[in-house]
Design a protein around this motif. Sequence first.
Motif, mmCIF file in Angstrom:
data_model
loop_
_atom_site.group_PDB
_atom_site.id
_atom_site.type_symbol
_atom_site.label_atom_id
_atom_site.label_comp_id
_atom_site.label_asym_id
_atom_site.label_seq_id
_atom_site.Cartn_x
_atom_site.Cartn_y
_atom_site.Cartn_z
ATOM 1 N N ALA A 203 0.837 -1.209 0.000
ATOM 2 C CA ALA A 203 0.000 0.000 0.000
ATOM 3 C C ALA A 203 0.866 1.252 0.000
ATOM 4 O O ALA A 203 0.599 2.207 -0.741
ATOM 5 C CB ALA A 203 -0.929 -0.006 1.217
ATOM 6 N N HIS A 204 1.922 1.245 0.793
ATOM 7 C CA HIS A 204 2.841 2.384 0.849
ATOM 8 C C HIS A 204 3.520 2.613 -0.499
ATOM 9 O O HIS A 204 3.567 3.742 -0.992
ATOM 10 C CB HIS A 204 3.893 2.145 1.938
ATOM 11 C CG HIS A 204 5.073 3.045 1.842
ATOM 12 N ND1 HIS A 204 5.007 4.394 2.112
ATOM 13 C CD2 HIS A 204 6.354 2.798 1.474
ATOM 14 C CE1 HIS A 204 6.206 4.933 1.924
ATOM 15 N NE2 HIS A 204 7.037 3.983 1.539
ATOM 16 N N ILE A 205 4.040 1.566 -1.104
ATOM 17 C CA ILE A 205 4.759 1.697 -2.380
ATOM 18 C C ILE A 205 3.829 2.197 -3.478
ATOM 19 O O ILE A 205 4.187 3.103 -4.239
ATOM 20 C CB ILE A 205 5.437 0.365 -2.772
ATOM 21 C CG1 ILE A 205 6.581 0.067 -1.788
ATOM 22 C CG2 ILE A 205 5.945 0.399 -4.207
ATOM 23 C CD1 ILE A 205 7.131 -1.332 -1.878
ATOM 24 N N LEU A 206 2.655 1.636 -3.572
ATOM 25 C CA LEU A 206 1.695 2.074 -4.591
ATOM 26 C C LEU A 206 1.288 3.533 -4.377
ATOM 27 O O LEU A 206 1.270 4.337 -5.317
ATOM 28 C CB LEU A 206 0.454 1.180 -4.583
ATOM 29 C CG LEU A 206 0.633 -0.244 -5.096
ATOM 30 C CD1 LEU A 206 -0.620 -1.075 -4.818
ATOM 31 C CD2 LEU A 206 0.955 -0.238 -6.583
ATOM 32 N N ALA A 207 0.955 3.871 -3.146
ATOM 33 C CA ALA A 207 0.546 5.248 -2.839
ATOM 34 C C ALA A 207 1.694 6.222 -3.094
ATOM 35 O O ALA A 207 1.487 7.312 -3.637
ATOM 36 C CB ALA A 207 0.070 5.339 -1.390
#
Length: 122
Positions: A34-38
């Motif tokens: 989620a962090h990487i995508l965001a």
Amino acid sequence: MRQIFTFGVVGVVNTAAYYCLYLFFLTAFPYLVAHILAFALSMGGSFFLNARFTYRTRPTWRKFLLFPLTNLTNFVITTAGVYLIVDVLHAGSRFAPLLASAAAIPVTFAVSRRVMLPETIA
């Protein structure tokens, strides 16, 4: 001064977008995914917002590919700043990231300006 102010506003918008995207992706993915995508999506958004509003320049692939240097710069300065504030100055860790981030803004702005407007800086 207009560019610095707009750069700050874009930073606030980008941070809010990142956090909303993170929370959205967190419903379907592990936190790191989620962090990487965001992060990737908000960095792309930051590039286009800065090109349009901060620097009023045409986005190009070259600028787009160099833009992550601004995030790397910010990361290095804030990480070093947090270390300096907490471990060297023995100040509290609660507000250290905010102080380090504030110190990183001028340098991050300079790197961003260099990427986005390479022809105006010798």
